[in-house]
Design a protein around this motif. Structure first.
Motif, PDB file in Angstrom:
ATOM      1  N   ASP A 131       0.851  -1.194   0.000  1.00 52.42           N
ATOM      2  CA  ASP A 131       0.000   0.000   0.000  1.00 52.42           C
ATOM      3  C   ASP A 131       0.887   1.244   0.000  1.00 52.42           C
ATOM      4  OD1 ASP A 131      -1.953   1.908   0.274  1.00 52.42           O
ATOM      5  OD2 ASP A 131      -2.467   1.401   2.345  1.00 52.42           O
ATOM      6  N   PRO A 132       1.393   1.650  -1.161  1.00 54.35           N
ATOM      7  CA  PRO A 132       2.337   2.780  -1.234  1.00 54.35           C
ATOM      8  C   PRO A 132       1.779   4.095  -0.689  1.00 54.35           C
ATOM      9  CG  PRO A 132       2.314   1.546  -3.295  1.00 54.35           C
ATOM     10  CD  PRO A 132       1.173   1.026  -2.479  1.00 54.35           C
ATOM     11  N   ALA A 133       0.470   4.230  -0.620  1.00 50.90           N
ATOM     12  CA  ALA A 133      -0.136   5.473  -0.146  1.00 50.90           C
ATOM     13  C   ALA A 133      -0.375   5.485   1.359  1.00 50.90           C
ATOM     14  CB  ALA A 133      -1.454   5.714  -0.872  1.00 50.90           C
ATOM     15  N   ASN A 134       0.105   4.458   2.062  1.00 50.94           N
ATOM     16  CA  ASN A 134      -0.132   4.382   3.510  1.00 50.94           C
ATOM     17  C   ASN A 134       0.765   5.372   4.238  1.00 50.94           C
ATOM     18  OD1 ASN A 134      -0.143   3.514   6.315  1.00 50.94           O
ATOM     19  ND2 ASN A 134      -1.077   1.607   5.596  1.00 50.94           N
ATOM     20  N   SER A 135       0.218   6.539   4.561  1.00 51.33           N
ATOM     21  CA  SER A 135       1.023   7.606   5.173  1.00 51.33           C
ATOM     22  C   SER A 135       1.416   7.282   6.604  1.00 51.33           C
ATOM     23  CB  SER A 135       0.256   8.931   5.140  1.00 51.33           C
ATOM     24  OG  SER A 135      -0.955   8.844   5.880  1.00 51.33           O
ATOM     25  N   TYR A 136       0.597   6.485   7.296  1.00 48.49           N
ATOM     26  CA  TYR A 136       0.940   6.123   8.672  1.00 48.49           C
ATOM     27  C   TYR A 136       2.197   5.274   8.704  1.00 48.49           C
ATOM     28  CZ  TYR A 136      -3.651   7.884  10.021  1.00 48.49           C
ATOM     29  OH  TYR A 136      -4.740   8.691  10.231  1.00 48.49           O
ATOM     30  N   ALA A 137       2.294   4.325   7.786  1.00 46.97           N
ATOM     31  CA  ALA A 137       3.486   3.478   7.740  1.00 46.97           C
ATOM     32  C   ALA A 137       4.714   4.300   7.373  1.00 46.97           C
ATOM     33  CB  ALA A 137       3.291   2.346   6.743  1.00 46.97           C
ATOM     34  N   GLU A 138       4.514   5.289   6.538  1.00 47.62           N
ATOM     35  CA  GLU A 138       5.611   6.166   6.136  1.00 47.62           C
ATOM     36  C   GLU A 138       6.170   6.910   7.352  1.00 47.62           C
ATOM     37  OE1 GLU A 138       5.904   8.487   2.054  1.00 47.62           O
ATOM     38  OE2 GLU A 138       4.597   9.527   3.496  1.00 47.62           O
ATOM     39  N   ARG A 139       5.260   7.474   8.145  1.00 51.06           N
ATOM     40  CA  ARG A 139       5.712   8.187   9.338  1.00 51.06           C
ATOM     41  C   ARG A 139       6.278   7.216  10.362  1.00 51.06           C
ATOM     42  NH1 ARG A 139       1.548  12.156  11.866  1.00 51.06           N
ATOM     43  NH2 ARG A 139       0.484  10.318  12.650  1.00 51.06           N
ATOM     44  N   ASN A 140       5.633   6.076  10.537  1.00 48.36           N
ATOM     45  CA  ASN A 140       6.116   5.115  11.521  1.00 48.36           C
ATOM     46  C   ASN A 140       7.505   4.585  11.170  1.00 48.36           C
ATOM     47  OD1 ASN A 140       3.802   5.324  13.098  1.00 48.36           O
ATOM     48  ND2 ASN A 140       2.757   3.670  12.031  1.00 48.36           N
ATOM     49  N   ARG A 141       7.772   4.406   9.864  1.00 44.31           N
ATOM     50  CA  ARG A 141       9.115   3.971   9.480  1.00 44.31           C
ATOM     51  C   ARG A 141      10.134   5.070   9.756  1.00 44.31           C
ATOM     52  NH1 ARG A 141      10.448   1.904   3.442  1.00 44.31           N
ATOM     53  NH2 ARG A 141      10.120   4.130   2.988  1.00 44.31           N
ATOM     54  N   ALA A 142       9.752   6.319   9.514  1.00 49.34           N
ATOM     55  CA  ALA A 142      10.656   7.431   9.828  1.00 49.34           C
ATOM     56  C   ALA A 142      10.986   7.452  11.317  1.00 49.34           C
ATOM     57  CB  ALA A 142      10.016   8.757   9.403  1.00 49.34           C
ATOM     58  N   VAL A 143       9.978   7.213  12.150  1.00 50.43           N
ATOM     59  CA  VAL A 143      10.192   7.200  13.601  1.00 50.43           C
ATOM     60  C   VAL A 143      11.096   6.034  13.996  1.00 50.43           C
ATOM     61  CG1 VAL A 143       9.061   6.936  15.841  1.00 50.43           C
ATOM     62  CG2 VAL A 143       8.018   8.385  14.084  1.00 50.43           C
ATOM     63  N   ALA A 144      10.875   4.865  13.392  1.00 47.93           N
ATOM     64  CA  ALA A 144      11.722   3.712  13.686  1.00 47.93           C
ATOM     65  C   ALA A 144      13.163   3.976  13.278  1.00 47.93           C
ATOM     66  CB  ALA A 144      11.188   2.471  12.969  1.00 47.93           C
ATOM     67  N   LEU A 145      13.364   4.600  12.130  1.00 48.92           N
ATOM     68  CA  LEU A 145      14.715   4.957  11.685  1.00 48.92           C
ATOM     69  C   LEU A 145      15.354   5.974  12.626  1.00 48.92           C
ATOM     70  CD1 LEU A 145      13.916   5.188   7.871  1.00 48.92           C
ATOM     71  CD2 LEU A 145      15.557   3.596   8.897  1.00 48.92           C
ATOM     72  N   HIS A 161       6.731  12.621   4.042  1.00 50.77           N
ATOM     73  CA  HIS A 161       5.484  12.548   4.803  1.00 50.77           C
ATOM     74  C   HIS A 161       4.966  13.948   5.122  1.00 50.77           C
ATOM     75  CE1 HIS A 161       2.545  10.814   7.547  1.00 50.77           C
ATOM     76  NE2 HIS A 161       2.986  11.578   8.516  1.00 50.77           N
ATOM     77  N   TYR A 162       5.844  14.827   5.546  1.00 47.68           N
ATOM     78  CA  TYR A 162       5.454  16.195   5.890  1.00 47.68           C
ATOM     79  C   TYR A 162       4.944  16.954   4.664  1.00 47.68           C
ATOM     80  CZ  TYR A 162       5.915  21.135   7.091  1.00 47.68           C
ATOM     81  OH  TYR A 162       5.679  22.469   7.276  1.00 47.68           O
ATOM     82  N   ASP A 163       5.641  16.801   3.540  1.00 43.52           N
ATOM     83  CA  ASP A 163       5.273  17.543   2.329  1.00 43.52           C
ATOM     84  C   ASP A 163       3.885  17.178   1.830  1.00 43.52           C
ATOM     85  OD1 ASP A 163       7.692  18.840   2.370  1.00 43.52           O
ATOM     86  OD2 ASP A 163       8.653  17.525   0.891  1.00 43.52           O
ATOM     87  N   ALA A 172       4.472  17.902  11.479  1.00 42.66           N
ATOM     88  CA  ALA A 172       5.423  18.973  11.779  1.00 42.66           C
ATOM     89  C   ALA A 172       6.249  18.641  13.020  1.00 42.66           C
ATOM     90  CB  ALA A 172       4.677  20.290  11.974  1.00 42.66           C
ATOM     91  N   LEU A 173       5.611  18.068  14.030  1.00 38.94           N
ATOM     92  CA  LEU A 173       6.314  17.727  15.267  1.00 38.94           C
ATOM     93  C   LEU A 173       7.396  16.679  15.034  1.00 38.94           C
ATOM     94  CD1 LEU A 173       3.667  17.583  18.143  1.00 38.94           C
ATOM     95  CD2 LEU A 173       5.852  18.785  18.189  1.00 38.94           C
ATOM     96  N   TRP A 174       7.065  15.614  14.314  1.00 37.37           N
ATOM     97  CA  TRP A 174       8.058  14.563  14.092  1.00 37.37           C
ATOM     98  C   TRP A 174       9.143  15.012  13.124  1.00 37.37           C
ATOM     99  CZ3 TRP A 174       9.362  10.805  17.066  1.00 37.37           C
ATOM    100  CH2 TRP A 174       8.430  10.317  17.986  1.00 37.37           C
ATOM    101  N   MET A 175       8.792  15.879  12.195  1.00 37.90           N
ATOM    102  CA  MET A 175       9.803  16.490  11.337  1.00 37.90           C
ATOM    103  C   MET A 175      10.801  17.255  12.199  1.00 37.90           C
ATOM    104  SD  MET A 175      10.542  17.164   8.027  1.00 37.90           S
ATOM    105  CE  MET A 175      11.249  18.450   6.997  1.00 37.90           C
ATOM    106  N   TYR A 176      10.278  17.999  13.147  1.00 42.75           N
ATOM    107  CA  TYR A 176      11.128  18.775  14.057  1.00 42.75           C
ATOM    108  C   TYR A 176      11.993  17.872  14.931  1.00 42.75           C
ATOM    109  CZ  TYR A 176      12.225  21.276  18.386  1.00 42.75           C
ATOM    110  OH  TYR A 176      12.867  21.789  19.486  1.00 42.75           O
TER     111      TYR A 176
END
Length: 307
Positions: A131-145, A161-163, A172-176
């Motif tokens: 599911d390439p459009a799954n934004s939650y997984a995108e953010r969750n992977r960023a957090v895991a990294l 994810h932010y864009d 914005a918070l996790w980007m920060y």
């Protein structure tokens, strides 16, 4: 931090006690923080777990139905904090039907919480492959990294994810938080710019206290005045204490951060990432303090031997 003032309360005491300041220091001054009644498993949740457990014993279930039931029971286990049982059910559901991107995402969050980052990356990658459009997984992977100290890769994911939705305060918070590890000044300026274009969404209050644009008293007054029931209050306090903890931790105030993460955990909002990652943050602080203490001991021994 105004809600948890102590005169000489050490971090070691905070890490080794259950949070009772009076036992660690009789002269400690406590100003009680805003609280909610910790969430408890409902009758409906318990009944559904029992019902699904009985149905799964039936030999005549189709694979499709069995996979769905394992997922549903796992979700109920997750909602009451039974992480290991939830993870077992998710895996059994995927073994029957591996084409479930949302389940890989849930497993990735579980792996992140326990520090199994390689497994988390694989799980989130599976979600995004299905599911390439799954934004939650995108953010969750960023957090895991981010927690796995792979900051450049984390930045790639969180930037994308932010864009996709700059108006989302949590993006914005996790980007920060991620960029703070690479370029603190730029991270702050970008978050401030996002905050100035904010909407009325609740999460911007969390951004405000992260930036110091709103006092803690003001933020908690907003929370208390805008939460009509205990469940919502527990959820918002979980978020507020987690991000406040991140702020104090970034400032090197580990004692306040530990107290705040413990408060974020205390409301039993098991399904929120802020609850899950508070455990991870406590472990990180413990490891960091231990490493600093070991380094000081070695330095002292080196200095003593030189003399």
């Amino acid at each position: 931090m105004k809600w948890l003032k102590t005169s000489t309360l050490s971090l070691v005491a905070l890490l080794t006690t259950a949070g009772c300041a009076s036992n660690a220091n009789e002269n400690a001054e406590w100003l009680y923080p805003p609280m909610a009644v910790p969430l408890q498993a409902s009758v409906q949740q318990e009944v559904q777990i029992a019902r699904l457990s009985q149905l799964l014993l039936r030999p005549d279930l189709s694979n499709e139905v069995r996979a769905k039931m394992y997922y549903e029971r796992g979700s109920y286990y997750d909602s009451v904090g039974l992480r290991d049982l939830a993870r077992l059910d998710y895996k059994q559901s995927l073994a029957i039907n591996p084409l479930q991107p949302h389940l890989f995402n849930l497993l990735g969050m579980h792996f992140t919480q326990v520090g199994d980052f390689d497994a988390a990356y694989d799980a989130f990658g599976s979600t995004l492959e299905l599911d390439p459009a799954n934004s939650y997984a995108e953010r969750n992977r960023a957090v895991a990294l981010y927690y796995g100290d792979r900051l450049n890769l984390a930045m790639e994911d969180i930037q994308k994810h932010y864009d996709e939705d700059p108006s989302d305060p949590f993006r914005a918070l996790w980007m920060y938080l991620i960029k703070l590890e690479l370029d603190p000044e730029q991270a702050k300026q970008e978050l401030l710019a996002s905050y100035q274009d904010r909407t009325d969404e609740w999460g911007w209050v969390l951004v405000a206290i992260t930036l110091g644009e709103m006092s803690e008293e003001q933020a908690f007054n907003v929370i208390l005045q805008s939460t009509p029931d205990n469940t919502l209050l527990a959820q918002r306090l979980t978020e507020a204490y987690f991000y406040l903890g991140k702020r104090y931790q970034s400032q090197g105030d580990y004692a306040s951060a530990v107290s705040l993460y413990k408060l974020a955990i205390s409301f039993n909002v098991y399904e929120y990432v802020e609850h899950r990652y508070s455990f991870l943050e406590l472990t990180r602080i413990y490891n960091q303090v231990r490493e600093e203490r070991i380094a000081k001991v070695k330095e002292a021994e080196k200095h003593a031997s030189a003399n």
